[in-house]
Structures are given as structure tokens and as C-alpha cells.
Design a protein around this motif. Structure first.
Motif, PDB file in Angstrom:
ATOM      1  N   VAL A  23       4.908  10.060  -3.369  1.00  0.00           N
ATOM      2  CA  VAL A  23       5.209   9.218  -4.524  1.00  0.00           C
ATOM      3  C   VAL A  23       5.889  10.037  -5.621  1.00  0.00           C
ATOM      4  O   VAL A  23       6.807   9.554  -6.302  1.00  0.00           O
ATOM      5  N   TYR A  52       8.754  -0.555  -1.868  1.00  0.00           N
ATOM      6  CA  TYR A  52       7.821  -1.019  -2.905  1.00  0.00           C
ATOM      7  C   TYR A  52       8.204  -0.494  -4.288  1.00  0.00           C
ATOM      8  O   TYR A  52       8.214  -1.246  -5.264  1.00  0.00           O
ATOM      9  N   ILE A 108       0.067  11.404   0.038  1.00  0.00           N
ATOM     10  CA  ILE A 108       0.607  10.238  -0.669  1.00  0.00           C
ATOM     11  C   ILE A 108       1.061  10.644  -2.068  1.00  0.00           C
ATOM     12  O   ILE A 108       2.118  10.208  -2.549  1.00  0.00           O
ATOM     13  N   LEU A 154       7.059   2.687   1.221  1.00  0.00           N
ATOM     14  CA  LEU A 154       6.872   3.149  -0.158  1.00  0.00           C
ATOM     15  C   LEU A 154       8.161   3.020  -0.951  1.00  0.00           C
ATOM     16  O   LEU A 154       8.143   2.607  -2.118  1.00  0.00           O
ATOM     17  N   LEU A 195      -0.697   1.800  -6.404  1.00  0.00           N
ATOM     18  CA  LEU A 195      -0.915   2.221  -5.024  1.00  0.00           C
ATOM     19  C   LEU A 195      -2.068   1.468  -4.378  1.00  0.00           C
ATOM     20  O   LEU A 195      -2.055   1.229  -3.163  1.00  0.00           O
ATOM     21  N   PHE A 207      -0.440  -1.557  -3.234  1.00  0.00           N
ATOM     22  CA  PHE A 207       0.366  -1.257  -2.052  1.00  0.00           C
ATOM     23  C   PHE A 207      -0.492  -1.175  -0.794  1.00  0.00           C
ATOM     24  O   PHE A 207      -0.205  -1.825   0.216  1.00  0.00           O
TER      25      PHE A 207
END
Length: 492
Positions: A366, A336, A362, A333, A150, A153
Motif C-alpha cells: 500500500v 481499489y 500489505i 489493490l 483496508l 477492502f
């Protein structure tokens, strides 16, 4: 040197207190302490590894981690996938739980311990080298692999070009180097909020001196609002290019953000003549004399006159509650971690629902993504050079210091860290990276044959982690190089 002596002293003290041998490893405590100082690789047992399930362990480690490693395979075997993922989602923002050697190496990087205004005496080449070394070491050796994913990212999503030279208005527009402000951004924006809330990471970026300098916000005032940061905030950071905003919205956001600037005078420790407060050089602050305090309308919502510095807070609230924010950030997200196919849109909607229900958590987004059944059937994603390099180091259980030896190969592959000049970050599409295959093969050959400076692979561990290896009669290092160059390894 003093720190190393201190740590060595701690190892000697430990040896004196605990006796001749360590129950953990069977080594003497002194030898164990010295080994830990030299080797950042986490200690794992040496029994044969269980075979990888093609859909399961390998898939999860390719998406939630930077590929397979002995440590993570052992953790998956011990905990199971759900418990491993739950543990990763609880990652702290600090490094206290990392190995002694990794912490020691990271603490030796001066760019993260020196204030920006003092860092200017450090050569630019050294600053970039240490920034890159930190990213490589963390991604390769950290036990908190999902956190490092992350961080990668968000650093790309909120991209800042380290070599940008920005104008310093308080010093008659004398140029200043942006890279000296970047370590603070990576620490306080990216790492501190990687698993937090979208509101926190975007909000921290809005007050980052590196970001404001990169997009020329420091020269924006009521008479001449600069639209650079306002545009990228809407287009790249929150809503997306098709997010439903207009040029008028860009102009109104730019007005809301006027007055936010960077302290570029050398004033550390001295009282300011403008009567605002004490500030260090490089700090972001709000100057009410430069702010447009009139009424504004952003995405159809009125922001009353007289709001002052709270105008920026209202902008953040308005854009992040807009439906386009949930869709755009969830899509990024998904792209990715999952990839791009017919199922990606449905998965984006699912993650977007989590965004709305959790106020942009987040961690929750995720978790929704990585626990979705679609992940086991995710399309392959071509690894970008940084991803490929780190996964190769992990798959060969390599010992490296992440310095120029590795970084030179990253540059040849087209991804020198923090050097993408455009605010959109390094490309995500496969077509952008297919031209770097020869450089990748050269890296694989150099890595496995001892040709990468300050880097050494573990042939025995690599034979297990990269099984099955190509069946031909060449040298072991040639078989490893072929395995790293194979399509199966180039894609995740």
C-alpha cells in the motif's frame, strides 16, 4: 449503563483533580467528559481551514481515507502528506487510540463481545444492525482511516454472506445461521490482519468458521471432498480466474483441506467423546479421521502422503508464492486505491514487485501504491454506496450513531452491508452502481435536511469542507445537498 456510569465517574474524578477548566479546550473537565461521551467526532481547532489543493490533499484523502474531514485536513496541514501517510501505515490493530466516545459506542455492540454459541439467542436483525453500525462508525470517525479502508477492502475480498444458512453435520445436518459466526471473522481475520501480511489474512480466513461454513467446507471429507472453498481460495482469494490453475488443482486443494470442519455440537466446557480436545461451539478444528492423507500435487508441487493438517499450510505456501498471487492481489489493490486506466498495469507490476520482495507485506504494498507519482493523475472512481455514505457523513462533520437511519439508505442504494450472496464481493465496476443515483440524491437531501434518524450535520463545517458550494439562492441545506449530489463528490 454500568459502563456509562463508570466513564462518567471518571470524568467527575478528573474534574475534581484538575480544577475548573481544561487547557485543551477551555471547557470545564466535566462538560468536556460529557461531550466526549456523546460525540465521537475528534476534537479539532475551529480556525478557518486552508483551501484544498485539487491534486494533493483531496486526492490523498479520497483514496487513503473515506474522504475529507476536519480532523484529517488538520493533520495533513500539521504533518504534511508524507508524514500523515507514514503515521497511517503504523495503525495499531486495537482501538486504544480512538476517541473515548467512539470506543464507548463500539464497546456497546454486544455482537463483538459475545461468543458465537451464546450470540444465537440474539435476533438476526440486531446482529446485522450492529455489524453494520460498527463498520459505519469506524469508517466515519476513526483516526486510522487507511486501516479502515483496508478493512473495507479485505471484508469485500473475503466476502461472506451473513444470511447464509449452513448445515451442521454433527447435528444431523440441522441448519445453523452463519451471521452468528461473522463477528469473530471480522475481528480475527479482517481487522487483525488488514495491514499485516497477505499470508496472515488469507491463512486466518482458511481457519475462519464463518468462511468455512459459507463455502460448505464443514461437510468435506476424504470420501466426498467438497470443492467450493478450494475453488474460491484459488479463483477469488489468491490467484484469480486467469491464475494458471486447473480443475485438477482445485480437486487436489479440496483433498488437502478435508478434515477442517466446524464444531457445531453444544459442547462448551465438556470433554469431547472423540478424544480430540476441549472446544467451544463454532470453533474450527481438524478431524484427522475425515482427512484424505494420500499424496497430492498442487500447481505442480508434490505434497507427500501423511501430512495431516499440515497439508493446508503447504497449500497456502504454494499458492502465495505463485507469480499469479502477486499479480492478482496487486491488481485488486491498485483497482481499489487507484482505479483502472492505461497506467494501472504498470502500477500493478510495481506493487507486485513489492509483494515479492517483502513476502506479501500489505503495509509495504500500500505504501508503494500511495506514494507512486501515478496517484496524482489517477482516474476517477465512482464511490460505492458505503464509500459515498461515509464520505458524506465526514464531509458534513455529521454526528450519527450509524444505526437504522443510515443503514436504510445504504439498502436503498444497493449495498446493505454483509448481504452480498456471491463470494466475489460487491461489484467494483462503475456500471454496477449507476442505477443507484436517485437513491444517492435522496440520501443527500435527507442528510442535509435532518431526515436521517439519529444523524445531524454541521452546516458551518460542511460549508468549508464542501467548498465551493453551488452558487444559487436556495436554502443552505439545499446547497449542501446539491454539493453531495454533484459528480465531483460522487466520484473520488
Amino acid at each position: 449503563m454500568k459502563r456509562r456510569a463508570l466513564l462518567l465517574g471518571a470524568g467527575l474524578a478528573s474534574a475534581a483533580l484538575t480544577g475548573c477548566r481544561s487547557e485543551k479546550s477551555g471547557e470545564g473537565p466535566l462538560r468536556e467528559a460529557l461531550r466526549d461521551l456523546r460525540d465521537p467526532r475528534p476534537r479539532v481547532r475551529t480556525s478557518p481551514r486552508p483551501p484544498l489543493r485539487p491534486i494533493g490533499d483531496a486526492q490523498l484523502l479520497n483514496r487513503a481515507a473515506f474522504g475529507r474531514s476536519l480532523q484529517d485536513l488538520e493533520s495533513l496541514e500539521r504533518l504534511g502528506k508524507d508524514a500523515w501517510l507514514a503515521e497511517q501505515l503504523k495503525a495499531p490493530t486495537h482501538d486504544d487510540d480512538e476517541s473515548l466516545a467512539l470506543r464507548w459506542r463500539l464497546n456497546g455492540l454486544e455482537v463483538f463481545r459475545t461468543p458465537a454459541y451464546e450470540l444465537r439467542d440474539t435476533p438476526q436483525k440486531m446482529v446485522l444492525e450492529q455489524l453494520s453500525r460498527s463498520a459505519i462508525l469506524r469508517a466515519t470517525y476513526s483516526k486510522w482511516q487507511l486501516r479502515e479502508r483496508l478493512c473495507d477492502f479485505w471484508a469485500n475480498h473475503l466476502n461472506i454472506y451473513a444470511r447464509k444458512v449452513y448445515s451442521a453435520p454433527h447435528r444431523n445436518n440441522v441448519s445453523a445461521e452463519l451471521m452468528y459466526l461473522l463477528p469473530t471473522d471480522l475481528k480475527t481475520v479482517v481487522r487483525a490482519n488488514a495491514l499485516g501480511r497477505v499470508h496472515d489474512v488469507i491463512g486466518a480466513s482458511m481457519k475462519s468458521s464463518a468462511m468455512l461454513g459459507y463455502l460448505d467446507q464443514q461437510v468435506s471429507d476424504a470420501r466426498h471432498p467438497n470443492e467450493n472453498y478450494a475453488r474460491e481460495l484459488l479463483e477469488l482469494h489468491t490467484l484469480g480466474v486467469d491464475g494458471g490453475y486447473s480443475q485438477r488443482d482445485v480437486m487436489e486443494v479440496a483433498r488437502c483441506l478435508t478434515g477442517w470442519t466446524i464444531e457445531d455440537r453444544f459442547l462448551s466446557g465438556r470433554k469431547l467423546t472423540d478424544g480430540l480436545s476441549h472446544r467451544q461451539t463454532g470453533a474450527v478444528y481438524f478431524d484427522p479421521h475425515r482427512h484424505d492423507d494420500g499424496e497430492k500435487v498442487v500447481l505442480g508441487e508434490k505434497i507427500p502422503a501423511g501430512g495431516g493438517e499440515s497439508d493446508a499450510t503447504r497449500v497456502l505456501e504454494i499458492v502465495l508464492k505463485h507469480p499469479s498471487a502477486a499479480r492478482f492481489l496487486s491488481r485488486k489493490l491498485v483497482h481499489y486505491f487507484y482505479g483502472d486506466d492505461a497506467q494501472a498495469e504498470a502500477l500493478t507490476a510495481k506493487v507486485g514487485e513489492t509483494y515479492t520482495k517483502t513476502d506479501g507485506s500489505i503495509r509495504a504494498m500500500v505504501e508503494t501504491l500511495l506514494k507512486s507519482p501515478e496517484l496524482e493523475h489517477a482516474p476517477p472512481i465512482l464511490k460505492r454506496p458505503f464509500d459515498f455514505t461515509v464520505s458524506a457523513l465526514r464531509a458534513t462533520n455529521a454526528l450519527t450513531d450509524g444505526s437504522q437511519g443510515v443503514q436504510e439508505h445504504l439498502t436503498r442504494m444497493g449495498q446493505p452491508l454483509y448481504e452480498w450472496p456471491m463470494p466475489d464481493g460487491y461489484p467494483e465496476k462503475t456500471q454496477a452502481w449507476t442505477g443507484s443515483l436517485l437513491a444517492r440524491w435522496n440520501f443527500a437531501n435527507a442528510l442535509t435536511s435532518g431526515g436521517v434518524a439519529a444523524t445531524q450535520v454541521d452546516q458551518e463545517a460542511a460549508s468549508t469542507l464542501l467548498a465551493p458550494l453551488p452558487a444559487f439562492s436556495g436554502k443552505p441545506e439545499e446547497r449542501l445537498a446539491l454539493a453531495l449530489s454533484s459528480p465531483e463528490f460522487q466520484w473520488r
